[in-house]
Design an enzyme around this catalytic site. Sequence first.
Site, PDB file in Angstrom:
ATOM      1  N   TYR A   1      -1.320   8.351  -2.118  1.00 46.37           N
ATOM      2  CA  TYR A   1      -1.609   8.062  -3.523  1.00 46.37           C
ATOM      3  C   TYR A   1      -2.913   8.754  -3.971  1.00 46.37           C
ATOM      4  O   TYR A   1      -3.142   8.941  -5.158  1.00 46.37           O
ATOM      5  CB  TYR A   1      -1.773   6.556  -3.733  1.00 46.37           C
ATOM      6  CG  TYR A   1      -0.470   5.779  -3.904  1.00 46.37           C
ATOM      7  CD1 TYR A   1       0.773   6.399  -3.879  1.00 46.37           C
ATOM      8  CD2 TYR A   1      -0.506   4.395  -4.121  1.00 46.37           C
ATOM      9  CE1 TYR A   1       1.941   5.671  -4.041  1.00 46.37           C
ATOM     10  CE2 TYR A   1       0.653   3.659  -4.299  1.00 46.37           C
ATOM     11  CZ  TYR A   1       1.880   4.303  -4.258  1.00 46.37           C
ATOM     12  OH  TYR A   1       3.033   3.580  -4.438  1.00 46.37           O
TER      13      TYR A   1
ATOM     14  N   CYS B   1     -11.455   2.495   0.863  1.00 47.14           N
ATOM     15  CA  CYS B   1     -10.021   2.792   1.005  1.00 47.14           C
ATOM     16  C   CYS B   1      -9.540   1.915   2.154  1.00 47.14           C
ATOM     17  O   CYS B   1     -10.208   1.839   3.199  1.00 47.14           O
ATOM     18  CB  CYS B   1      -9.825   4.273   1.337  1.00 47.14           C
ATOM     19  SG  CYS B   1      -8.136   4.661   1.860  1.00 47.14           S
ATOM     20  N   THR B   2      -8.414   1.253   1.957  1.00 46.23           N
ATOM     21  CA  THR B   2      -7.983   0.278   2.972  1.00 46.23           C
ATOM     22  C   THR B   2      -7.600   0.943   4.300  1.00 46.23           C
ATOM     23  O   THR B   2      -7.518   0.276   5.329  1.00 46.23           O
ATOM     24  CB  THR B   2      -6.790  -0.558   2.448  1.00 46.23           C
ATOM     25  OG1 THR B   2      -5.764   0.341   1.988  1.00 46.23           O
ATOM     26  CG2 THR B   2      -7.230  -1.468   1.319  1.00 46.23           C
TER      27      THR B   2
ATOM     28  N   CYS C   1      -4.570  -1.441  -1.929  1.00 40.91           N
ATOM     29  CA  CYS C   1      -4.813  -0.012  -2.103  1.00 40.91           C
ATOM     30  C   CYS C   1      -5.822   0.166  -3.237  1.00 40.91           C
ATOM     31  O   CYS C   1      -5.533  -0.176  -4.383  1.00 40.91           O
ATOM     32  CB  CYS C   1      -3.495   0.677  -2.459  1.00 40.91           C
ATOM     33  SG  CYS C   1      -3.675   2.428  -2.825  1.00 40.91           S
ATOM     34  N   ASN C   2      -7.000   0.677  -2.889  1.00 40.30           N
ATOM     35  CA  ASN C   2      -8.036   0.883  -3.908  1.00 40.30           C
ATOM     36  C   ASN C   2      -7.588   1.916  -4.935  1.00 40.30           C
ATOM     37  O   ASN C   2      -7.841   1.779  -6.132  1.00 40.30           O
ATOM     38  CB  ASN C   2      -9.328   1.394  -3.253  1.00 40.30           C
ATOM     39  CG  ASN C   2      -9.969   0.391  -2.327  1.00 40.30           C
ATOM     40  OD1 ASN C   2     -10.926  -0.266  -2.676  1.00 40.30           O
ATOM     41  ND2 ASN C   2      -9.437   0.259  -1.125  1.00 40.30           N
ATOM     42  N   THR C   3      -6.913   2.959  -4.453  1.00 41.49           N
ATOM     43  CA  THR C   3      -6.499   4.061  -5.322  1.00 41.49           C
ATOM     44  C   THR C   3      -5.565   3.554  -6.414  1.00 41.49           C
ATOM     45  O   THR C   3      -5.693   3.934  -7.578  1.00 41.49           O
ATOM     46  CB  THR C   3      -5.785   5.142  -4.474  1.00 41.49           C
ATOM     47  OG1 THR C   3      -6.620   5.460  -3.360  1.00 41.49           O
ATOM     48  CG2 THR C   3      -5.505   6.368  -5.277  1.00 41.49           C
TER      49      THR C   3
ATOM     50  N   ASP D   1       0.868  -1.198   0.000  1.00 45.88           N
ATOM     51  CA  ASP D   1       0.000   0.000   0.000  1.00 45.88           C
ATOM     52  C   ASP D   1       0.898   1.240   0.000  1.00 45.88           C
ATOM     53  O   ASP D   1       2.124   1.136   0.151  1.00 45.88           O
ATOM     54  CB  ASP D   1      -0.908  -0.008   1.241  1.00 45.88           C
ATOM     55  CG  ASP D   1      -1.913   1.144   1.257  1.00 45.88           C
ATOM     56  OD1 ASP D   1      -2.288   1.640   0.182  1.00 45.88           O
ATOM     57  OD2 ASP D   1      -2.331   1.561   2.359  1.00 45.88           O
ATOM     58  N   SER D   2       0.271   2.392  -0.099  1.00 49.08           N
ATOM     59  CA  SER D   2       1.031   3.640  -0.001  1.00 49.08           C
ATOM     60  C   SER D   2       1.460   3.903   1.438  1.00 49.08           C
ATOM     61  O   SER D   2       2.467   4.545   1.691  1.00 49.08           O
ATOM     62  CB  SER D   2       0.157   4.805  -0.468  1.00 49.08           C
ATOM     63  OG  SER D   2      -1.019   4.833   0.336  1.00 49.08           O
TER      64      SER D   2
HETATM   65  N1  DGL Z   1      -4.995   2.963   1.194  1.00 44.61           N
HETATM   66  C1  DGL Z   1      -5.190   3.546  -0.096  1.00 44.61           C
HETATM   67  C2  DGL Z   1      -6.505   3.077  -0.710  1.00 44.61           C
HETATM   68  O1  DGL Z   1      -7.024   2.029  -0.397  1.00 44.61           O
HETATM   69  C3  DGL Z   1      -5.106   5.029  -0.277  1.00 44.61           C
HETATM   70  C4  DGL Z   1      -4.219   5.850   0.568  1.00 44.61           C
HETATM   71  C5  DGL Z   1      -3.570   7.029  -0.114  1.00 44.61           C
HETATM   72  O2  DGL Z   1      -4.248   7.987  -0.517  1.00 44.61           O
HETATM   73  O3  DGL Z   1      -2.364   6.944  -0.256  1.00 44.61           O
HETATM   74  O4  DGL Z   1      -7.024   3.752  -1.560  1.00 44.61           O
END
Ligand code: DGL
Length: 280
Positions: free
Chosen positions: A52, A195-196, A84-86, A20-21
């Site tokens: 991200y 978002c995780t 990470c969904n993003t 993930d980020s």
């Molecule tokens: N955890 C990431 C997600 O699921 C996003 C976090 C970020 O913006 O870096 O989208």
Amino acid sequence: MTADTCPTLQTLPGPILVFDSGVGGLSIVEALRERMPDLPLTYACDNEAFPYGLKSDAWLLERVPEVVARLLEQVQPCLLVVACNTASTVVLPALRERFSLPVVGVVPAIKPAGLMTRSGHIGLLATKGTIERPYTQKLIETFAGDCQVTRIGSNCLVQLAEDALAGKQPSDARLREILQPFLDEPRLDTVILGCTHFPLLQKQLARVAEEAGAQHWQWVDSGAAIARRVLHLLAEEGYPNPCCPDTFARSCWLTAPLETDSQLPQALQCLGFDELKLLS
Ligand code: DGL
């Protein structure tokens, strides 16, 4: 228990890499451990480039495969989870094209939410990037086409989740402010944590929502589905009962050093990641 002591266990050729980020992917780690406590996991976060959620598609398409390539070289995992969904809503095809290992992506749980809602009104809470992606729009059209979907894109909530894991809990007032567009919708009955990072704050979010009158909301995230998918893929690869050889250190890879006063190492240690490594 090891493969030596239990013949039904199959030793994996490498750990599962959860990426993930930031710390959000730890919610996926928890979901994986819930189903399979002994699964060998290595965690990695691109903290140098966090967050991200504010990055463009083109930037993510360049950055994520490049970091993943360096990680694969170091970790030699048997499977990659892009927690990470993003990132997943943009880079999955590029990752699958470039790398030969199985890649599991995490995308908003719109399908289960579409099945769960009784009123037909769903709330999607995600980063601004995820909210705006054509991929997300397609998921909504395919799995919740007959539902009304109210979207909140909050990058601030991502930072609040990072802070919470580092020991600084957000105020109830701030969370209520973020949830307000959902609270203004009396028919809304199902909230997707897209978002995780957000499941890390779910208890507090749910309490704040309840105190604001939304006792009826159902909360859904992608954790359980990802855990099922990972176990299914491992079984397909010939590991129906995967186990962890003692040689796999439970490490966490970072792309930038942490601040000296960071509480993150303690939080990671509580989750079993006791070795921090800097990706060169
Ligand atoms: N955890 C990431 C997600 O699921 C996003 C976090 C970020 O913006 O870096 O989208």
